[in-house]
Design an enzyme around this catalytic site. Structure first.
Site, PDB file in Angstrom:
ATOM      1  N   LYS A  84       0.879  -1.154  -0.123  1.00 59.54           N
ATOM      2  CA  LYS A  84       0.103   0.010  -0.003  1.00 59.54           C
ATOM      3  C   LYS A  84       0.833   1.366   0.165  1.00 59.54           C
ATOM      4  O   LYS A  84       1.565   1.527   0.946  1.00 59.54           O
ATOM      5  CB  LYS A  84      -0.671  -0.198   1.234  1.00 59.54           C
ATOM      6  CG  LYS A  84      -2.213   0.702   1.248  1.00 59.54           C
ATOM      7  CD  LYS A  84      -2.900   0.510   2.409  1.00 59.54           C
ATOM      8  CE  LYS A  84      -4.337   1.184   2.137  1.00 59.54           C
ATOM      9  NZ  LYS A  84      -5.055   1.149   3.416  1.00 59.54           N
TER      10      LYS A  84
HETATM   11  O1  G3P Z   1      -7.925   1.606   5.075  1.00 58.61           O
HETATM   12  C1  G3P Z   1      -8.143   3.097   4.687  1.00 58.61           C
HETATM   13  C2  G3P Z   1      -9.623   3.651   4.962  1.00 58.61           C
HETATM   14  O2  G3P Z   1     -10.562   2.464   4.803  1.00 58.61           O
HETATM   15  C3  G3P Z   1      -9.741   4.430   6.269  1.00 58.61           C
HETATM   16  O3  G3P Z   1     -11.047   4.588   6.829  1.00 58.61           O
HETATM   17  O4  G3P Z   1     -12.786   5.188   8.757  1.00 58.61           O
HETATM   18  O5  G3P Z   1      -9.984   5.806   8.789  1.00 58.61           O
HETATM   19  O6  G3P Z   1     -11.438   6.869   7.189  1.00 58.61           O
HETATM   20  P1  G3P Z   1     -11.319   5.601   7.967  1.00 58.61           P
END
Ligand code: G3P
Length: 219
Positions: A84
């Site tokens: 990633k």
């Molecule tokens: O993995 C990356 C992403 O899905 C993060 O989500 O909830 O931290 O905005 P969030």
């Protein structure tokens, strides 16, 4: 459509993997911090539970550093781990090099269709637009998925659109309707997607009536 779990919690991954429909797992530095565990150790364990792509994120900011970290992770971790990479100019260059070496990547922190297209041009395997974090700013994150899918429809792009930062089941449904290839979400949303009160109510009725069939000796 692929369903990924967005977590580094191995108990949750075991729970959802047991359903038979888990296609992959995404992690990020914040999720690793939340797990309280050693980065490589937890990613290795996750890769043993789910055979699909498991995203492990680099933290270097320069191209050479990202490439070195990506190669080291690939050398150290199971084959289903993919790298990633943040959607920066340096990240694009690293994505291109890793792609040329046959290493799958997930370009993350994508907030515009232009960024998504540039990541695809660099050879990203996945691009991750963050829906919820756009919603948090008072804009509609789903518009970004719609824009990206519109761009994808006009060109011969093999990069998969991985909708991330998903906050509720409706986000997933809308992504499905727009044709996103993959959605990554917390375990809570997998559970919400499966739950319906009419299923529970219907089952209760069937079980009660079946008990009566058995009591009558007709089973
Ligand atoms: O993995 C990356 C992403 O899905 C993060 O989500 O909830 O931290 O905005 P969030």
């Amino acid at each position: 459509m692929e369903f990924f779990l967005d977590t580094a919690d191995v108990d949750e991954i075991r729970e959802i993997a047991a359903w038979g429909i888990l296609d992959g797992v995404t992690t990020n530095p914040s999720l690793i911090k939340k797990s309280g565990r050693d980065f490589k150790e937890v990613v290795r364990e996750i890769a043993g539970i789910c055979s699909g792509p498991i995203s492990a994120e680099v933290t270097a900011m320069d191209t050479e550093g990202m490439i070195a970290q990506g190669l080291a992770l690939k050398a150290d971790l199971p084959d289903n781990v993919i790298i990633k990479i943040p959607c920066t100019a340096e990240g694009l260059a690293a994505t291109k090099v890793l792609n040329e070496k046959g290493i799958d990547t997930n370009v993350t922190l994508v907030f515009s269709a232009a960024q998504a297209l540039m990541a695809a041009k660099a050879g990203a395997t996945y691009v991750s637009p963050f829906i919820g974090r756009i919603d948090d700013t008072g804009h509609d994150g789903m518009n970004l998925i719609a824009e990206i899918m519109e761009v994808w429809a006009s060109y011969d792009i093999t990069t998969k659109v991985l909708a991330a930062s998903i906050r509720h089941p409706t986000h997933v449904l809308q992504c499905i309707q727009l044709g996103a290839h993959t959605a990554t979400m917390p375990a809570k949303i997998f559970r919400q997607l499966m739950k319906h009160p009419l299923t529970d109510k219907g089952l209760e009725g069937f079980l009660k009536d079946w008990a009566a069939v058995e009591a009558a000796g007709n089973a």
